[in-house]
Design a protein around this motif. Sequence first.
Motif, PDB file in Angstrom:
ATOM      1  N   LEU A 189      -3.645  -5.871  -0.792  1.00  0.00           N
ATOM      2  CA  LEU A 189      -3.021  -5.708   0.526  1.00  0.00           C
ATOM      3  C   LEU A 189      -1.741  -6.515   0.622  1.00  0.00           C
ATOM      4  CD1 LEU A 189      -5.994  -5.987   2.995  1.00  0.00           C
ATOM      5  CD2 LEU A 189      -4.412  -4.098   2.819  1.00  0.00           C
ATOM      6  N   ALA A 249      -2.138  -3.287   7.295  1.00  0.00           N
ATOM      7  CA  ALA A 249      -2.516  -4.385   6.395  1.00  0.00           C
ATOM      8  C   ALA A 249      -2.602  -5.693   7.160  1.00  0.00           C
ATOM      9  CB  ALA A 249      -1.499  -4.499   5.275  1.00  0.00           C
ATOM     10  N   LEU A 292       1.860  -5.167   1.199  1.00  0.00           N
ATOM     11  CA  LEU A 292       2.423  -5.519   2.507  1.00  0.00           C
ATOM     12  C   LEU A 292       3.930  -5.641   2.415  1.00  0.00           C
ATOM     13  CD1 LEU A 292       1.408  -6.279   5.331  1.00  0.00           C
ATOM     14  CD2 LEU A 292       1.373  -8.634   4.620  1.00  0.00           C
ATOM     15  N   GLN A 344      -3.536   5.730   2.589  1.00  0.00           N
ATOM     16  CA  GLN A 344      -3.500   4.262   2.440  1.00  0.00           C
ATOM     17  C   GLN A 344      -3.630   3.580   3.790  1.00  0.00           C
ATOM     18  OE1 GLN A 344       0.058   3.050   0.575  1.00  0.00           O
ATOM     19  NE2 GLN A 344      -0.400   4.006  -1.375  1.00  0.00           N
ATOM     20  N   GLN A 345      -2.797   4.070   4.710  1.00  0.00           N
ATOM     21  CA  GLN A 345      -2.806   3.432   6.035  1.00  0.00           C
ATOM     22  C   GLN A 345      -4.156   3.559   6.700  1.00  0.00           C
ATOM     23  OE1 GLN A 345       0.239   5.596   7.920  1.00  0.00           O
ATOM     24  NE2 GLN A 345       1.731   4.935   6.392  1.00  0.00           N
ATOM     25  N   LEU A 396      -7.029   2.483  -0.992  1.00  0.00           N
ATOM     26  CA  LEU A 396      -5.875   1.661  -0.609  1.00  0.00           C
ATOM     27  C   LEU A 396      -4.713   1.885  -1.565  1.00  0.00           C
ATOM     28  CD1 LEU A 396      -7.278  -1.831   0.355  1.00  0.00           C
ATOM     29  CD2 LEU A 396      -6.053  -0.249   1.796  1.00  0.00           C
ATOM     30  N   TYR A 418       1.987   1.083   7.234  1.00  0.00           N
ATOM     31  CA  TYR A 418       1.091   0.401   6.317  1.00  0.00           C
ATOM     32  C   TYR A 418       1.096  -1.093   6.585  1.00  0.00           C
ATOM     33  CZ  TYR A 418      -1.417  -0.869   2.206  1.00  0.00           C
ATOM     34  OH  TYR A 418      -2.369  -1.363   1.383  1.00  0.00           O
ATOM     35  N   LYS A 419       2.272  -1.626   6.840  1.00  0.00           N
ATOM     36  CA  LYS A 419       2.366  -3.067   7.118  1.00  0.00           C
ATOM     37  C   LYS A 419       1.504  -3.448   8.300  1.00  0.00           C
ATOM     38  CE  LYS A 419       6.927  -4.138   5.443  1.00  0.00           C
ATOM     39  NZ  LYS A 419       8.311  -4.318   5.811  1.00  0.00           N
ATOM     40  N   ALA A 467      -6.674   1.288   5.183  1.00  0.00           N
ATOM     41  CA  ALA A 467      -6.488  -0.093   5.629  1.00  0.00           C
ATOM     42  C   ALA A 467      -7.016  -0.266   7.040  1.00  0.00           C
ATOM     43  CB  ALA A 467      -5.019  -0.470   5.556  1.00  0.00           C
TER      44      ALA A 467
END
Lengths: 470, 345
Positions: free
Chosen positions: A88, A103, A92, A58-59, A50, A99-100, A62
Motif C-alpha cells: 500500500l 490506501a 500510495l 485496486q481502489q 491490490l 487509490y491514494k 483497498a
Amino acid sequence: MSQRQVLQVFEQYQKARTQFVQMVAELATRPQNIETLQNAGVMSLLRPLLLDVVPTIQQTAALALGRLANYNDDLAEAVVKGDILPQLVYSLAEQNRFYKKAAAFVLRAVGKHSPQLAQAIVDCGALDTLVICLEDFDPGVKEAAAWALGYIARHNAELSQAVVDAGAVPLLVLCIQEPEIALKRIAASALSDISKHSPELAQTVVDAGAIAHLAQMILNPDPKLKRQVLSALSQIAKHSVDLAEMVVEAEIFPVVLTCLKDKDEYVKKNASTLIREIAKHTPELSQLIVNAGGVAAVIDCIGSCKGNIRLPGIMMLGYVAAHSENLAMAVIISKGVPQLSVCLSEEPEDHIKAAAAWTLGQIGRHTPEHARAVAVTNTLPVLLCLYMSTESSEDLQIKVLPHDSKARRLFVTSGGLKKVQEIKAEPGSLLQEYINSINNCYPEEIVRYYSPGYSDTLLQRVDSYQPLIN
Amino acid sequence: MATLARLQGRSAVIRNQYYYRNSVVNQFRKKENDAAIKIQSWFRGCKVRAYIRYLYKKVTIIQKWWRSYLGRQQYQLMVKVAYYTMKMNLYNTMAVRIQRRWRGYRIRKYCFNYYYLKEYLKAVSETNDVIREALEEFAEMKEKEERKADLEREEKKRDYQARKMHYLLSTKQIPGVYNSPFRREPDPWELQLQKAKPLTHRKPNIKQKCSINLSSWLECTRSRSFPQSEILPPINRKQCQGPFRDLSEVLQQRYKPLEPTLRVAEPISELKEAREAFRREELVLNIHENVFLPFSTYHKNKEKYRPSVHSSSKYGAASYGHQHFRDENPQKWVNSKCYVLMLLT
C-alpha cells in the motif's frame, strides 16, 4: 478462435473481479457479515487484487480492506501480518488520487486500533508517503492523509514524535488554511492529536504558526470544525503557562465565549475545556478570564446543558476559585454557587457531583464570608445526602467547615456530624483523617453526643450508679 | 663566824627539819599544784572566752554592715532591671500599637483595599452582565438566522412542490382542485400554482461512468496522463463500428498537450496591454500626481492659481519669516541706532 473471442475471456475475468471486489466492499459495510468474510479467507483474496492491473479494482480492494480493518483490531492485525502495508505504501506514492484516498483509508483503519498497529504502519515507512500526500492537489487525498496521520499520532508521544519528525506539522498548518471545511476539520483534529502528548510536541505545533489560524476559525459557522479547533487549542494550552499565554495572545477571548452559546453540545464542551485549560495555570490568566466576563459565560453555559458537557465548566470554576480569594469572590458574585448547587443536586453521575462538590470546596475554603456564601444556598444538606452514597465527595465538607460558625451550626443541625460519626473508618486511613479534622472543629461533648452508642453508655452509667441515700 | 659555827652546829637539825617538813609538804604538793592549775585554767578560759565574745560582737557588726551593703547593691540592680523591663514592655506595646495601625492602614490601602475590591467586584459583575447580554443577543441572532434559513428552505420546498403539482392549476374552462367553485376565494395553493413554473421533463440519465473513468485518468498526478496500451480497454465500451485506428493512438492524439503557434499563443490585444503595463510602470515611478507645467504662460490661464499655505490660512499670515526672523526686545538695546557693518578695505 478469433481475437474477439480471446478478448472476451479477459473481459469476463475482469468483470468477475470487479464484481467480486465491489460485492466484498459492500458486504464489509455491515458488521454482521464481517465474521463470515473473515472465515472465508477474504484477506488472502483481496491481497492480490491490490496489485490488479485495473485501477478501479485496486481502489475497491483497498476500500474493502479498509472497511474490514476498520471493524476490529483482529482484522487490522491480519492486514499487518499479511504484508499488505508495504504494498500500500509503495503504491500510495505512485497511483492516482482515488487509490491514494483508499490506501490512506486502510492505513487509518489499521492505525486507529492500537499503538502496536500504528507502530507497524510507521515501521513500513508510511509516514513519509502520507506527508507527501498532504502536498497533493486534491483536497480529498489531503484529508485522508491528515486523517491517517492524526490517528497514528493519537496513541502516544513516540508515535506523535515520529509524525512530527516526518515533517507533517507545517503541512497540516497549511491544510487548515485550505477552503474545504472537511479538510480544515481533520487537519485541526490531527494537530490536536499531535499536541496533546507533551509540551515539546505542542511547542512544535505552535512554532509552525498554528495558533493564529486556529484562533481565526473560532467564528466559523461549521460546528464540527469549531469542535476540533477548540479541542486543538485546549490541547496546546494545557501543557504550560507559556503555551497558554500564547493561546491567549491570539485574542481568542471575547470570541471564544460565543462558542459557549453554541447549539452544538460538543462545541460548548470543548470551549469550556479550553477556558479551563487556560485558567488552571496561573492566577493572572484566571484574572484575565474573569475580567473578560468568562466566568459568567461559563456559568450560563453550565446552566444550559446537562451531563458531561458541564464537567469542564464546573472544573474551570473550581480552578479559578482556587487561585485566590478575590477570584473566588468573583465566582460568587457571578452567581456561580446556586448554579453549582443545582448541578450537585440534579446530576445523576458521580464524577460530576464530585467535581461540583470540589468546586464548592474551592470556593468556600478562603474566608468565613466565602463559606457563608456557599452555606446559604442550602448546599450542605445536599452534600450530606451525597455523602451517604459516594465517598468521593467526602473531602469537601472539611474544606467548607473550619471557618464559619454559622456553617458549622448548619452542619450540625442538618445532621452531618451524626453521619460523620457513624462512618466506620479503619484507623490511619485517609477517611479517618478527614473525620478527625472534622471533629476538631467542634467541642468534645458535641462530638460525643453525636457518636453512635452514646445513649447506651449514658444508660449504663445510670444502671451502675450507687445511690447515696442510706 | 660564830653564826656560821652555830649554823653548822644546827645543820643536822636543819637537815632533819628540812627533810621532815618536805615530807609533810610533799603529801599536799600534787593536790595543790592540780588545784592551782585548775584555778588558772578556769581563769584563763574565762578571760579568753570574754575576749572571743568581744571579737564575735565586732565581727557581727562588720558582717552586718557588709551584708547590708551588698544587699542594697543587689536590690538596686533588681530595681533597675525591673524598671528597664517595664519600660521596654511599655515601648513594645506602643510599637506594636503603631505597627498595627500602620500595617493595617497600608495593607488596607494597597493590598486588601476594601473599596477597591468592592469596585473591582462591581466592575466584574457589570462586565458579566454585559457579556451575558451580548451572548444572549448573539444566541438570539443565531437563532433568528437559523429560523430564517429554515423558512427559506421550507419556501423552496413549497415552491418545488408547486412546480411539481403545476398540472393541478385551473384553466379558464375547468376549475382546478384548489379552486372550488363553491368557495368564495380560491385556495392559497391555487395562487402559488399560478406563480410557479411547471417542471420540465427530466432529461434521460446519461451514463457518465466512462467519462468519470477517463477524467480520473486525466487527473493523475504522475506519468500516466493517458491509458497505456498494455492495460485492457474498459469493459463497458460500446462496440465501435467501422475501421478505426488503434484506441491508444486515438487517445494519444486526443490528449496530447496543446502546442499553439506563436500567433495563437499571444493574446490579440497584446499591444494595448503592453502600453497599459508601460503606463502602470511609469505611474509607479512618479513622485507626485500633479502634472509638471512647462515654463510658459500658455497654461497659466487654464490652471487655477494655488495660493501658498501661509497666505491662505484663515488665521492670517504669520509675520515670522518675512517681517522678522528673531525675537525683538527694544528695551535691551544699547542704543537705538542700527548696527552698521564696517567694511575694512
